[in-house]
Each structure stands twice: as C-alpha cells, then as structure tokens.
Design an enzyme around this catalytic site. Structure first.
Site, PDB file in Angstrom:
ATOM      1  NE  ARG A  70      -2.376  -1.382   3.527  1.00  0.00           N
ATOM      2  CZ  ARG A  70      -1.821  -0.634   4.450  1.00  0.00           C
ATOM      3  NH1 ARG A  70      -1.826   0.680   4.352  1.00  0.00           N
ATOM      4  NH2 ARG A  70      -1.260  -1.189   5.503  1.00  0.00           N
ATOM      5  CE1 TYR A 198       0.300  -5.846  -1.665  1.00  0.00           C
ATOM      6  CE2 TYR A 198      -0.914  -3.921  -0.887  1.00  0.00           C
ATOM      7  CZ  TYR A 198      -0.332  -5.161  -0.651  1.00  0.00           C
ATOM      8  OH  TYR A 198      -0.408  -5.712   0.601  1.00  0.00           O
ATOM      9  N   GLY A 200      -4.145  -3.913  -1.674  1.00  0.00           N
ATOM     10  CA  GLY A 200      -4.786  -2.840  -0.914  1.00  0.00           C
ATOM     11  C   GLY A 200      -5.035  -1.578  -1.732  1.00  0.00           C
ATOM     12  CB  SER A 249      -0.964  -3.989   7.805  1.00  0.00           C
ATOM     13  OG  SER A 249      -2.020  -3.100   7.583  1.00  0.00           O
ATOM     14  CB  ALA A 250       2.328  -7.307   8.356  1.00  0.00           C
ATOM     15  CB  CYS A 251       0.426  -6.993  13.888  1.00  0.00           C
ATOM     16  SG  CYS A 251       1.499  -5.561  13.743  1.00  0.00           S
TER      17      CYS A 251
HETATM   18  C1  OXD Z   1      -3.846  -5.878   4.506  1.00  0.00           C
HETATM   19  C2  OXD Z   1      -3.229  -4.682   5.111  1.00  0.00           C
HETATM   20  O1  OXD Z   1      -3.497  -6.262   3.375  1.00  0.00           O
HETATM   21  O2  OXD Z   1      -3.667  -4.312   6.218  1.00  0.00           O
HETATM   22  O3  OXD Z   1      -4.739  -6.439   5.130  1.00  0.00           O
HETATM   23  O4  OXD Z   1      -2.326  -4.084   4.512  1.00  0.00           O
HETATM   24 MN    MN Z   2      -5.326  -5.396   6.902  1.00  0.00          MN
END
Ligand code: OXD
Ligand code: MN
Length: 591
Positions: A70, A198, A200, A249-251
């Site tokens: 993003r 991409y 998002g 995100s990614a957690c």
């Molecule tokens: C997702 C993000 O892809 O939060 O969910 O970036």
């Molecule tokens: Mn997300």
C-alpha cells in the site's frame, strides 16, 4: 430497468468514454469466466502456473518491483472540507482530485479490456452487507476480487434491489510510482485508483470500500467498519464467544483468526472458529449487543512466516486454488517464502535465479527470496476452521473487542479497560511498529488508533466520538482489552510464545467477560495476576511472567503524556470525554 442499474450503465459508458477500452466485459463470476481469464493471464505472463500435482490450480503473479505494498503517501480522502478528512488523512479538494486523476485515466484503457465487477461485501442476504462495482483493466484484479468478494450475478441482483452502490474505478496505468494515486470521495461513494495493481490499492472492495468509504458511511448510519479479525472461541462446555480484534497490518491477525489451540486445550475440547481475518462490520442489534459480519469472502494474507508451526490452518488451505503474489519458487515449481522449513527456493520474487554463493559467476543473492509483503489469495471456504456462522445474515454477537500493537517494551501482555470510554481511549492511543505492508520505513513506532491509521475515511477526532456514541443506556457492549504479543526481554527475545498459545490470554479475557476470573486494578486497566493465566507447559519463568504483566509507572507516565499530546493534535474536535479519561489515568499514575 431499476434506477441503480440505469445509473450503473450510464457510469460504465461515461468511464468508457474517458478511458477508451477496446472491449467491455461484464463479470458474471462463473467458473467458465474464471477459466478463460486464467488462460488469458497464463498467455500474457500475468500468471505462472505452479506445480499442478502438488499445487493444483495455483498460480504465481509477479508484480512490478516498485508495486509491492500500500502507498499511504499517495492515498487521499477528498471531502469538501479538509477538516472532515482530518490530520490522519492526506486531503485534496474533490474537484481538484477528480481533475488530477481523470487526466491520468484519459485514454488509459486503449488496447485493453475494461472489466465491470459487481460485488457484494458481506453475505448476499445480510442487511449489514453493502455492494459496489469496480471497473478495472486488470484481469489479476478480477481474479482476486472473485476470491475476496461475492462477485457477479448475485451481487448485480442485490445492487438492483438496494438502489445504490459504491463506484470504484481502477487502472494499473503504467505502474509508474510517479503516476499513482488512490483517491476516495466518501460523499460521492466513489473511489479512483490509478497506477498500482497491489491488493490494498487495487482490490477496491477491500481497504478502499470496506474500510475508508464504509467507515464514513457507518458514521452517518450508526455502525462501525473496522480493521479487525473476528474469531469464535468454543469452550469445552460447547459455548462459543465471538471476539473482534484490531491489529495493524502484518501483526498476526490471520494467525489469530485461525489459531489452533495448544495440546492441553485441544484435549479439553476447546475449538476455534474463523469468521474473518481483516475486516469487521458491526452494528447494534435489537438486543443491545454488537453484531458483526466479515464483509470479505477470502483471505489476502502475508505469506512469509506462515508455516505449519505458526498457522497450520492457513498452510493447509494454500495447496489448491490459490493465487500467490511475489513469493519465491522451488526447483519443482512450488511456492516458497521465508519461514517455511522445507524446500529450497531457486527463483526469487522477481523471477531472478537465486545464486549459489559459491558460484563465482553468479555472486551471492542478497535479500529475502520472497518479498516480505508477498501474499496469498484464497477463498475462506478452503479454511478448515472457517465458521458455519460466517454466512449468518445477522452476523455473530461480540463478547469482547481486543486492540493490539507490536510493542517490544512497556505494554503488558494483556489488560482490560474499565469501561467503554476507557476502552475507546485504549484503542485511540494504540501504537505499533510499522511493517512491510506499506511502503516506507519498517519498525518505527507510530500511533495507529484502532489499527485504522491508514484506513479511517474521516477525521479521527470524529471517529473517536462515533465510537463513544455506542455507549447508550440499553447497550450491552463487548468488554474491551489490549494485548501485546510482541514484548521482548532484555536479551532481545520475545517473552511470549504467541500463535496458538495466545488462546491462554483469550481464555482469561473470556473469563473476565463471564465474571469468572480475577483481575488486579491498576491505573492503566485491569491485569491478570501471574496465577490467573494458564501458562502450564510453556516453560516461562516467574521473572518473565512478571515482566509480561508489570506496569512500569514511569514509562506509562511518559506514554500518557504522549497520548495527551496526540489527542491534542486533533484540536477542538477531540471528544472531551477522552481527554478527561486520559487525565484521570495521569492522576492515578501520579497518585
Ligand atoms: C492488509 C493490510 O493487506 O492491512 O490487510 O495491509
Ligand atoms: Mn489489513
């Protein structure tokens, strides 16, 4: 013809006049349509078939190397007044934004097909669901939207019934980062996205519609659109409680949503049911509780780190009918990413051979084989823990809301908010280290209220006020908690094992909900005493547990003063109730 279908036809023609596609294809969501698109993308190289024996109907997509995440700095919320977008968003006046992005769209689909994708976010027959239509020149977007939303004929029929829909216009353009914008016009229920393929930025049903536009709509209509997973926890007595949890995100949202209970819990009869891993729409029901749906139909998950150890449910659902984006591949054409114990990657995410560092002609390979934000797209039906209640039109009732950030110090493993107002402050003051899901520096701590920093479609001060407004006399609101799985010890190692063992913390949370667990009151909230958490078999020492559950007063005084300054940065629109709550914690810490 209904007025919404008239409006749709007219808009499609208008966009075609602007973008000049060679062809227009209305997507019906059928299998034959999907097969034809796959064939097309295989012939153009947009997709690469993976091993048909071990990964049937799985494909790899390699994005442009400069289009892998993003782009928050290029994402705009275009309300008539800048204050309505707030300091949390980039803003441009609507007329100026339209003119700027329409200039990019002019003629951009020449030689291409424009796909018309009617989609529904949420179960087709749910009153909470909302529809949209995405116009795109990317077959990859169509293939992903087919997995991530209810796309095609049924959505079109619902649009006809509803009378309105969110308009999303997308083109991959030239994939030039200097000609890339993601623009939202909440008052017009419109999204325009140019120059990125991409997820998002390009699957407009996801972040653009289901979070930015929906959060704006939700405020005017009295509901909430949140960046939260939804998980059902069934105890040995057969009762299921639903929990919604917000993490940046990614957690680890996907991992928590698909958690497999630790051995002892499995034996005792605990089960975990996945409703959603990223987005939650919730609305007050007639009974005063908050009822939630997952507006998505699939998972667009982060591949690196997904393994049989961290998320066995996810790994198992990825061996057929999946799209992988920017992963590496093995010699036998299987997808590969960092964190998988088996397999050797021979080609990296950009399609470059992974050089043998002993080979003098090829030099050592630098960097990860899979991109750190490489992704899988897969239908939720392929997940073994997918809940039979995920399709319930009324949604599922929430017992608890959990906020969490990635904080290596200060923030304890878990604490409970005293009441709704305190809980809203806890959510509003969330902070986390940044990850690879967005371009920019990784590992920098930033405030990310309710994990919505990149996704709230309006001024955060108004958003906090909207959250507070749910506390009505007849409301039976979920209890609010904060967790931190990412606390590190002095040796730099994580103190908490995480993954399946997070159920131990959820067990305490649910016991607090039904009143069967004790808590110890502190200025920042209620915490378990060491003996209240089941840590049997984890090998966590008493000192480590103390560190996980300690409240460092000096550290929190500093944190609270930063939270105060953060709230003040929203000026007079910040709700007084939040400022009073912050002050009362400061007083208690000083007391
Ligand atoms: C997702 C993000 O892809 O939060 O969910 O970036
Ligand atoms: Mn997300």
């Amino acid at each position: 013809m209904s007025s919404s279908l008239d409006a749709l036809n007219q808009w499609v023609l208008e966009v075609a006049r602007l973008t000049q596609p060679d062809r227009i294809h209305w997507c019906d969501g059928s299998d034959s349509e999907s097969r034809a698109l796959t064939e097309l993308m295989l012939s153009t190289g947009d997709l690469i078939a993976l091993n048909p024996e071990t990964y049937p109907d799985c494909y790899l997509h390699r994005s442009s190397p400069s289009d892998v995440a993003r782009v928050e700095h290029l994402t705009f919320v275009c309300t008539p007044e800048p204050e309505d977008a707030g300091p949390n968003n980039h803003w441009t006046a609507p007329a100026e934004a339209h003119a700027k992005i329409d200039a990019l769209f002019a003629g951009c689909m020449r030689g291409r097909t424009m796909y018309v994708i009617p989609y529904c976010m949420g179960p087709i027959d749910s009153p909470i669901s909302r529809c949209g239509v995405e116009l795109t020149d990317s077959p990859y977007v169509v293939a992903n939207m087919r997995i991530m939303t209810r796309m095609g004929a049924a959505a079109l029929a619902r649009i006809e019934r509803d009378g309105s829909f969110v308009k999303g216009l997308h083109s991959t353009g030239e994939l030039d980062p200097d000609r890339r914008f993601i623009m939202h016009f909440p008052e017009e229920l419109t999204i325009k996205s140019y120059g990125s393929g991409y997820g998002g930025n390009a699957l407009l049903g996801k972040k653009c519609h289901a979070l930015r536009i929906a959060s704006y709509q939700a405020r005017t209509e009295g509901w909430l659109a949140e960046h939260m997973l939804i998980v059902g926890i069934e105890n040995p007595q057969g009762e299921t409680h639903y929990v919604a949890a917000a993490f940046p995100s990614a957690c680890g949202k996907t991992n928590l949503a698909m958690l497999i209970p630790p051995e002892g819990y499995l034996k005792a009869g605990w089960k975990v049911w996945t409703i959603g891993d990223d987005i939650c729409w919730m609305t007050p029901g007639a009974d005063g509780r908050l009822w939630a749906i997952n507006p998505e139909a699939g998972f667009f998950g982060v591949a690196p780190g997904t393994s049989a150890k961290t998320n066995p449910n996810a790994l198992a659902m990825l061996d057929h009918d999946a799209i992988f984006t920017n992963v590496a591949v093995t010699a036998d054409n299987r997808p590969w990413w960092e964190g998988l114990p088996d397999g050797v990657p021979v080609t990296d995410w950009q399609g470059r051979p992974i050089a043998d560092s002993d080979d003098p002609n090829n030099g050592p390979h630098n960097g990860p084989a899979a991109h750190p934000n490489s992704r899988f797209t897969v239908s939720a039906n392929q997940c073994a823990s997918f809940s039979p209640h995920a399709e319930d039109p009324q949604g599922v009732p929430l017992s608890a809301i959990v906020f969490g950030g990635r904080r290596e110090s200060l923030v304890p493993l878990v604490f409970e908010a005293r009441d709704w107002t305190h809980g809203v402050l806890v959510g509003a003051s969330m902070a986390s280290e940044t990850t690879a899901a967005a371009t920019g520096a990784v590992g920098v701590v930033r405030r990310d209220p309710m994990a919505m920093k990149p996704f709230c479609g309006y001024n955060f001060a108004d958003y906090f006020a909207h959250w507070l407004s749910f506390d009505k006399p007849a409301a039976k609101l979920p209890k609010i908690f904060h967790v931190n799985w990412f606390r590190k010890g002095e040796n730099g190692k994580f103190l908490w094992p995480g993954f399946g063992d997070n159920l131990r913390v959820l067990e305490w949370i649910l016991k607090r909900v039904d009143g069967s667990a004790d808590a110890h009151e502190t200025p920042i909230g209620n915490l378990p005493q060491a003996g209240d958490l089941n840590v049997e078999g984890l090998g966590i020492g008493a000192d480590e547990l103390d560190a996980l559950l300690a409240v460092d007063r000096a550290g929190w005084k500093h944190e609270l003063s930063e939270i105060g300054a953060y709230l003040d940065s929203y000026g007079a629109r910040t709700p007084d109730a939040l400022k009073r709550e912050q002050q009362s914690i400061v007083d208690a810490l000083n007391g």
